[in-house]
Structure formats: C-alpha cells, structure tokens
Scaffold this motif. Structure first.
Motif, PDB file in Angstrom:
ATOM      1  N   ARG A  97      38.142  37.687  51.986  1.00 55.57           N
ATOM      2  CA  ARG A  97      39.343  37.787  51.161  1.00 55.57           C
ATOM      3  C   ARG A  97      40.172  38.943  51.708  1.00 55.57           C
ATOM      4  NH1 ARG A  97      40.910  35.813  46.209  1.00 55.57           N
ATOM      5  NH2 ARG A  97      42.242  37.151  44.933  1.00 55.57           N
ATOM      6  N   ASN A 257      38.205  47.063  47.554  1.00 54.42           N
ATOM      7  CA  ASN A 257      38.305  46.510  46.201  1.00 54.42           C
ATOM      8  C   ASN A 257      39.085  47.398  45.235  1.00 54.42           C
ATOM      9  OD1 ASN A 257      36.803  44.336  47.083  1.00 54.42           O
ATOM     10  ND2 ASN A 257      34.862  45.157  46.329  1.00 54.42           N
ATOM     11  N   ALA A 509      36.748  35.783  44.322  1.00 54.22           N
ATOM     12  CA  ALA A 509      36.192  35.480  45.640  1.00 54.22           C
ATOM     13  C   ALA A 509      35.569  34.085  45.661  1.00 54.22           C
ATOM     14  CB  ALA A 509      35.161  36.532  46.021  1.00 54.22           C
ATOM     15  N   THR A 512      38.268  31.451  45.597  1.00 56.45           N
ATOM     16  CA  THR A 512      38.856  31.242  46.918  1.00 56.45           C
ATOM     17  C   THR A 512      38.017  30.283  47.752  1.00 56.45           C
ATOM     18  OG1 THR A 512      39.888  33.431  46.909  1.00 56.45           O
ATOM     19  CG2 THR A 512      39.555  32.393  49.055  1.00 56.45           C
TER      20      THR A 512
END
Length: 645
Positions: A97, A257, A509, A512
């Motif tokens: 990502r 993050n 995540a 995705t």
C-alpha cells in the motif's frame, strides 16, 4: 480522487497511465487562442507543447499559466490526511500500500495534471506543455515523435536527467509496470531510442489510431537509470527506499502508518520555467494517517492537520460548528468545480456468474434509493448521477438522433433494438419517504423471476440448480459512517428481494487486496469520465485488458463498447469525436455494470485561515497542492491565538 470516499486500490496507480487513462478532470470546451503548431514545408510539426488537433492556448513565449499568481510567496506548510496505512513508497507496485503522493517526486517530458507538478494546465483540456522537454517534433501522420530535452534538468541527487533515463523508464514500465499497461504500450510504441544525451525518439506502430501516442510517451515518469542499476530495485516490488526524482518535491521523512513529509527541493532545477511560475509554493507537504474518517475529523478540529477536502455530507452539514469555525480560525467554503462528476457507484463484478444476466443487475440496482439516501443520510446536498459524462454536451439524452443514430445503425446486429428505440437509460426514481420503494421492489422481483431466480419456501431466491443468489459487498473500515449506513440500507433492500446479500467491513490493506483480486460481487468504486477519446478508454472500458485491468473493476467486456471506442479513436474532427463519445455514454449506461449514485457539483473544503488561492480558480483543478500559497502573517496570528501550535 472520487468525491465520496478515498480510492484505495487505484489512487497510487492512476498517475502511471497519465493521459493514457483519459482522465475525468476535463471538459469539452477548449479555449483555442494564441498559437497553433503547424507543419512546415518538410511536413514536420515543431512545437513547445502538444494537442492532438494542433491548437495550443499558450504561445511559445508564454510567461506563466493564466490562472496562477506569479508573485505567490514561497514558504510554509500545508497538511492533509490519508486513510488507513502505508507500507511502501513505490507507487507502481501491485503489492503493498503505497504512501500518498509517492509519485509526485517524478517528472515527465510533457508533464502531468496540476497536482503532479507537470506541464498540463488546469484551465484548458487536451493540451500539454514541455517540462523535461523544451520542444518536440513529429510528422503530420504522427508515426514518430522526437523530444528535445532541457540539458539543465537534474535529479535530486544532482545527476543530469538524460534521454537514456527516458528510454530506461519507458522500458521499465513496460516490463515491470501494470500488465495491462505493458500490453497496451508494446502494441503501439515500436521503439524508444536516445539519439544523444538530450534527444529521444519514439516510433509508433502503423495501422492504428494516432491518439494517445505522443501524449502517452510524453507522460511517462522519468526515473534514474543509474540508481536502478546500482541498487537492483524493481518497479513491481514494494519498498520504502525511493529513487531520486527531478520534481519540485522530494521525501523529507516518513513514519510508517503515521506520517509522510515532502519538502520542496531548494536545488530544484526548473524554477525558471514558465510552467512553474506561481506553482509549488509550499516548503512542506505533510500527510497524516488516521484509521478512519471520524478520527481524522477530530484531528482536524484539534489542528493536527490544516486542510480538509470534505466528502461526508453529514459532517459538512452538522460537524463544522466547532470553536475554530465559530472564531474564524477555520474557513469553510464551497468552491466551484468545473469537472464532470466522477462516475462513482456500486460496481458489479461481471466475472461472477450470478451477475452476468443484465436483468439481475437491473433488479439489484432497484435496491438503491437515491431520494431517501440523499434526504435521510446526506441532508439533501447531492444530485443523482445518470451519465458517465454528467452535465456536459456529450451526455446522451432521449432517443439517438442524427449522426449518433447513423453511427449506431452502421454497427448492425451489435446494437440491441432498445438502444435505438428507447431513450437513454436514466437512474430510476424512488420515494424519499422510506428506505425501500415498494414499486421498485415489485419491479425488481419480477425481473429476478424472469431471470430464473425463483423465491423458495424459505424466502430466498434460487436458480434451477438450487443455488441461492448470493452477493457480498466488502467495504473499508476507514470509510465514513454515512457510507456504512448507505451500504447497510442497500443490503437490507436486497434481502427484502430474497437475495442472500451480506456486507463486511475490513481493514484498508485487506480491502486493497480484495479489490485487486476482484474478490467481491459488489464494490463501491469508480470509473473515469471521458471528455476526449484515447486508448485509455480501452484501458477502462474495453475487452482486451478486462480480465486484468485494475481500472475496469467490473471487468466489462463488450464488443459493442470496443467498436465505438475504436470509431472514436479514428475520428479526425471534434464533431465526429463527440458523436462517438455520446454513443459510448449511451451504450455504457445500457450495459448496467454500475449503479450510479450521487454527485456534488461543487468542492467542499475547510482549512485553517493561512492559505490563499487565485480568484477565480481554474475550471479543472482545485489545485491546493499546486498553486495555492501560504500567508505567513495569518499563520503567525493563528499561532499567537493558540489555534495552531
């Protein structure tokens, strides 16, 4: 970006395709003015920029784009938020990502859209101006193009940007980029060769449309060949280490993050160029990551970031009464948006057997109640979208007439009778009084009966094999509460029809990955508006890459759509192009591969009162990261009052 929720699977991949994707931030009317590129006696066109029809708004001696403030001060910081997490700074890998805006460190020969810091202006469409290339030459038949690069261009490590880097980047994207991209480019671009250190030539295949050739190769991000060869890095693998770019911004720092900070390169090579005047004004661009929209909004109220583009109607209607707004520290504005609305909605996965029947898709569509959703969940702030080019002259209306009808009739049996003899498909109307519209429910159930999905003794719909009609609707946990409520009501209405429908919230995540693998029956996703033609239409809507393209989440594969796209690519006048694109809009709506939802014809923004922008804004971009600027005096006042730290 879509106006409703942040894109997860595509947001970091879209810039790869540049003009190859025929972006939605555009419009049909183009201001044709100052100068056109003309063929000289030798049949060679020489120009400082490119448009397919040869007309350019800005002359070779332009000093800056007309909408910018050329005296805008440099300095300060703008900070925004991003949802979920990131674990890579490589925006072109299918895995991982990627961090927000990790593509913005790279430049192209002709430039990208305004947020990318390139040479495509925000006040006209279909025109690009030299960035790494100071000029270009091509033959009248557009069988080749030569770019003459600026010898002063440098990567952030101080090494020169050369034609060898351009050729390397072109080949790298073909070999290690998205498979659908590589397949498309290899068919169209026969060769890329460095004629010398600062001259690069591309030769194109014969027997195909000349569209999306020169602008595609001119839009390839340029990487450092030396860096890739020294490190052995691959473009298709996630990584945190970044190659040097030549753009105005470079990585300053990141905290996985949590945060990414880009800084304006003090040694950027291109400040003297007219395309950069009044642009790239912030010293720093900071992105703060939050688990979801609620946490992000609370952080905005506390001043943890300073610019917010709002997509949550409930928040816009009721949430902006906090002290910062009341005291005038935070500005809340609706800014004009001249782009067509992004075709956003509930997308059907046409690869799933249960959704191959168009009648089933129409029935499922009838579970959506725009009127109730808008009034009960969205405070009446949105409008219903019907078209893929909503609100502009390409939108198909009523029965096909004139040249559009002639085009459709010329396609013979490919065109169903109802396309010729019934008005263009419009989104259905519903009652705003309750979640479910009983009239639409009855219509949907009749369609399901007709399609062979009968209601069993347990109230569930089954086919002749006894299989239940199951539909799953995943959504990211970082989405807004309003989006969650919309999905929940929609799924409830499906269950009222006897459909075994479920929805699930999953972490961004995982979401995705599910999107990339097309592990869904239904998904909230988007396509691109098309206000010009280009091979990107095949990337989005065509059959050839339908099975693998991340930009075609439905997997739409229609011979009729393919043929109309091909016709549009062969047009040589704007009128014929527009006729073909109107027919394309009509046919895409007939295919019913997406349930159109809502749209907003303005952009909602809130920001701490330390930013300024050109007035009026250009038609095709908000441009907050591009041509807005920082007011140091206002920022000092905010800090003195305690509104910001």
């Amino acid at each position: 970006m879509p106006r409703i929720i942040a894109k997860t699977a595509e947001s970091h991949l879209a810039p790869l395709l540049g003009k190859w994707l025929v972006a939605g931030a555009a419009a049909i009317s183009i201001l044709m003015a100052a100068q056109s590129a003309r063929a000289e006696g030798d049949g060679i066109i020489r120009s400082h920029g490119y448009s397919y029809f040869g007309d350019l708004t800005y002359p070779a001696d332009y000093t800056h784009f007309g909408y910018v403030n050329p005296e805008a001060p440099k300095g300060g910081e703008i900070s925004i938020w991003a949802p979920g997490t990131f674990d890579s700074m490589n925006p072109y890998a299918r895995k991982g990502r990627a961090g927000r805006y990790s593509w913005m460190m790279y430049e192209t020969l002709l430039g990208e859209a305004p947020a990318g810091g390139g040479g495509m202006p925000a006040d006209v469409y279909g025109e690009a101006y030299g960035l790494l290339a100071e000029r270009l030459e091509y033959d009248e038949g557009k069988t080749w193009v030569t770019f003459f690069m600026r010898p002063e261009a440098r990567f952030s490590d101080g090494t020169p940007v050369t034609a060898h880097d351009v050729v390397f980047s072109h080949n790298l994207l073909i070999e290690q980029g998205l498979p659908s991209y590589g397949q498309a480019v290899k068919k169209r671009v026969l060769s890329a060769e460095a004629l010398n250190d600062h001259t690069v030539k591309f030769t194109f295949a014969q027997g195909m449309s000349r569209r999306s050739l020169i602008d595609q190769v001119g839009g390839v991000p340029v990487y450092s060949k030396a860096w890739y060869e020294e490190t052995g890095a691959r473009l298709d693998e996630p990584r945190l280490e970044t190659s040097p770019g030549s753009a105005p911004y470079m990585i300053d720092s990141y905290d996985i993050n949590r945060r990414i900070v880009y800084k304006r390169n003090p040694d950027y090579w291109g400040w003297h160029l007219p395309i950069n005047k009044g642009r790239h004004n912030f010293d720093r661009i900071r992105i703060e990551y939050f688990a979801d929209d609620s946490a992000a909004f609370e952080a905005f109220k506390a001043g943890e970031y300073t610019f917010r583009q709002e997509g949550n109607s409930k928040q816009w209607a009721t949430g902006y009464d906090f002290p910062g707004v009341q005291k005038g520290d935070v500005v809340k504005k609706e800014l004009p948006d001249g782009t067509p609305p992004t075709p956003t909605g509930v997308v059907f996965n046409l690869g799933k057997e249960v959704l191959k029947d168009r009648r089933v898709r129409e029935a499922v569509s009838l579970a959506y109640n725009f009127e109730w959703t808008n009034e009960s969940l969205q405070f009446g702030l949105f409008k219903q979208r019907h078209s893929f080019v909503q609100g502009n002259p390409l939108e198909a209306k009523g029965l096909p007439e004139g040249k559009e009808r002639a085009l459709l009739e010329s396609l013979g049996d490919l065109v169903p009778d109802e396309i010729l003899n019934e008005p263009a498909i419009m989104a259905h109307a519903s009652s705003p009084k309750r979640e479910v519209d009983r009239r639409n429910l009855r219509r949907a159930m009749a369609l399901l009966d007709e399609a062979g999905w009968a209601v069993g003794d347990d109230g569930m719909r089954r086919n002749a094999k006894g299989d239940t009609l199951k539909l799953n609707f995943p959504m990211p946990s970082s989405g807004s509460a309003t989006m969650g409520a919309f999905v929940e009501v929609f799924v409830q209405n499906l269950r009222r029809m006897g459909i075994d429908a479920t929805h699930e919230k999953i972490d961004p995540a995982q979401y995705t990955l599910r999107e990339r693998d097309r592990d869904y029956e239904l998904v909230f996703d988007q396509y691109a508006a098309f206000l010009d033609t280009g091979t990107g239409l095949h990337q989005r809507y065509g059959s050839k890459e339908a099975a693998i393209s991340l930009f075609n989440p439905a997997g739409l594969a229609s011979p009729l759509v393919d043929k109309i796209i091909d016709i549009s690519l062969e047009t040589e006048t704007r009128e014929d192009r527009d006729v073909a694109l109107m027919a394309l809009d009509r046919v895409l709506r007939w295919e019913r591969f997406m349930i159109p939802v809502w749209y907003n014809d303005s952009t909602w923004v809130a920001y701490y009162d330390q930013y300024e922008y050109p007035d009026p804004l250009p038609r095709y971009a908000l441009g907050q990261l591009d041509f807005w600027w920082f007011n140091a005096d206002k920022a000092a006042d905010l800090k003195a009052s305690g509104a910001l730290r």
